[in-house]
Design an enzyme around this catalytic site. Structure first.
Site, short mmCIF file in Angstrom:
data_model
loop_
_atom_site.label_atom_id
_atom_site.label_comp_id
_atom_site.label_asym_id
_atom_site.label_seq_id
_atom_site.Cartn_x
_atom_site.Cartn_y
_atom_site.Cartn_z
CB SER A 152 -2.80 94.73 29.11
OG SER A 152 -2.80 93.06 28.70
CE1 TYR A 168 -6.52 93.96 33.02
CE2 TYR A 168 -5.85 92.66 31.18
CZ TYR A 168 -5.45 93.38 32.13
OH TYR A 168 -4.24 93.78 32.57
P1 NDP Z 1 -0.87 92.01 41.38
O1 NDP Z 1 -2.04 91.47 41.34
O2 NDP Z 1 0.46 91.57 41.44
O3 NDP Z 1 -0.91 93.60 42.20
C1 NDP Z 1 -1.99 94.46 42.21
C2 NDP Z 1 -1.67 95.74 43.14
O4 NDP Z 1 -2.57 96.68 42.85
C3 NDP Z 1 -1.63 95.48 44.36
O5 NDP Z 1 -0.67 96.38 45.02
C4 NDP Z 1 -2.94 95.74 44.67
O6 NDP Z 1 -3.22 95.96 46.21
C5 NDP Z 1 -3.29 96.96 43.88
N1 NDP Z 1 -4.83 97.02 43.37
C6 NDP Z 1 -5.71 95.85 43.10
N2 NDP Z 1 -6.90 96.24 42.87
C7 NDP Z 1 -6.94 97.51 43.34
C8 NDP Z 1 -8.09 98.81 43.32
N3 NDP Z 1 -9.31 98.26 42.84
N4 NDP Z 1 -7.73 99.96 43.77
C9 NDP Z 1 -6.32 100.07 44.04
N5 NDP Z 1 -5.45 99.37 44.24
C10 NDP Z 1 -5.65 98.07 43.74
O7 NDP Z 1 -0.83 92.62 39.84
P2 NDP Z 1 0.07 92.98 38.69
O8 NDP Z 1 1.19 93.29 39.45
O9 NDP Z 1 0.34 91.74 37.91
O10 NDP Z 1 -0.81 94.00 37.97
C11 NDP Z 1 -0.33 95.39 37.82
C12 NDP Z 1 -0.84 96.11 36.49
O11 NDP Z 1 -0.33 95.32 35.51
C13 NDP Z 1 -2.38 96.09 36.30
O12 NDP Z 1 -2.83 97.13 35.88
C14 NDP Z 1 -2.71 94.90 35.36
O13 NDP Z 1 -3.76 95.24 34.65
C15 NDP Z 1 -1.40 95.02 34.42
N6 NDP Z 1 -0.78 94.15 33.84
C16 NDP Z 1 -0.54 92.79 34.39
C17 NDP Z 1 -0.17 91.81 33.76
C18 NDP Z 1 0.17 90.46 34.13
O14 NDP Z 1 0.35 89.42 33.63
N7 NDP Z 1 0.51 90.23 35.48
C19 NDP Z 1 0.20 91.82 32.18
C20 NDP Z 1 -0.37 93.07 31.72
C21 NDP Z 1 -0.68 94.07 32.25
P3 NDP Z 1 -3.29 94.97 47.45
O15 NDP Z 1 -1.84 94.45 47.51
O16 NDP Z 1 -3.78 95.81 48.60
O17 NDP Z 1 -4.24 94.09 46.99
#
Ligand code: NDP
Length: 263
Positions: A152, A168
């Protein structure tokens, strides 16, 4: 009837954790556009995972969705077994090429308020789970494979709205250090390891605050050189291109994709 054993045709196979939604889904689809087959994972939202699989299949590629709780360390060995079986059943292979550690969710809390339970939750999902998932999957990764850990931009700066993200962001910082150590150790197998650090992206993450809160969205845009909050389309194709052969000499790096936030 016994089927013919399949021959490794050079087809690339990627595992994208959290590939059912948001950044992970865009990454999976972007990889499919480049001819890569996919194993995507979801935590609980099977319907979204199925929709992502369909989107990839429509492009003529093969995709399988597996359930994964990345924070449940004791379950990761079983997950690796399911990956092994899926590789064999679907591709007739015993290895895969690319791993994108993307899955995750957020729990906010100021330093004076965060509980040990929330600390452990964030640690298990964003650091410990990433470490042990890689450890479990390494025997299945081909030599010359690629790992990308999604970090991030919050490891570099603190936005006015992210002062409650200390834990985080610290876990993401740990993953960036881990990325360098893994790049060093796995270089002997020709495996590259890099961290991609997105800025604020409009997804469901953190309750969808970047996308749905107009004030937050405007604030982010005002601190971003390119003048807006990020979209999944800004990240997925970037990760897919980083996995291409053109970037084979890039390893141990943190690459920020934030449109120039807080330059
Ligand atoms: P979303 O909430 O859109 O998607 C999250 C995804 O991760 C979904 O597929 C979800 O599955 C899965 N997931 C959530 N928790 C778990 C868990 N405990 N174990 C396994 N799978 C899990 O998130 P983003 O796409 O925004 O984020 C993706 C990554 O990017 C993360 O690591 C986040 O920290 C990072 N990030 C995001 C930013 C942002 O602004 N959005 C900025 C910087 C980094 P399901 O659909 O079944 O819930």
């Amino acid at each position: 009837m016994t089927s013919e054993p399949k021959v490794n045709s050079g087809q690339k196979i990627a595992i994208v954790t959290g590939g059912s939604r948001g950044i992970g889904r865009n990454t999976a689809v972007s990889l499919a556009e480049r001819g890569v087959d996919l194993i995507i994972t979801y935590q609980s939202n099977r319907a979204e995972a199925d929709a992502a699989v369909t989107a990839i299949e429509v492009m003529g590629r093969t995709a399988v969705a597996l359930q994964l709780e990345v924070g449940d360390i004791g379950s990761l060995s079983d997950f690796a077994d399911r990956v092994r079986a899926t590789l064999q059943d679907t591709w007739g292979r015993s290895d895969f090429d690319y791993l994108v550690n993307n899955a995750g969710s957020h729990r906010r809390g100021r330093i004076g308020e965060i509980t040990e339970t929330d600390f452990d939750y964030l640690c298990n999902i964003h650091f410990k789970g990433v470490f042990f998932l890689i450890q479990e999957l390494l025997p299945l990764m081909t030599d010359g494979g690629r790992i990308i850990n999604v970090s991030s931009a919050l490891t570099r700066f603190i936005t006015p709205g992210s002062t409650n993200s200390a834990v985080y962001a610290s876990m993401k910082g740990a993953v960036e250090v881990l990325t360098r150590y893994m790049a060093q150790e796995l270089g002997s197998r020709g495996i590259t390891v890099n961290a991609v650090a997105p800025g604020a992206i409009e997804t469901d993450f953190g309750g969808g605050v970047v996308r749905d809160n107009r004030e937050v969205n405007r604030l982010i845009a005002s601190h971003t050189a390119l003048g807006r909050a990020g979209l999944t389309d800004d990240i997925g194709p970037m990760i897919a291109s980083l996995l291409s052969d053109a970037n084979r000499w890039v390893t141990g790096q943190r690459i920020e994709a934030s449109g120039g936030m807080f330059l």
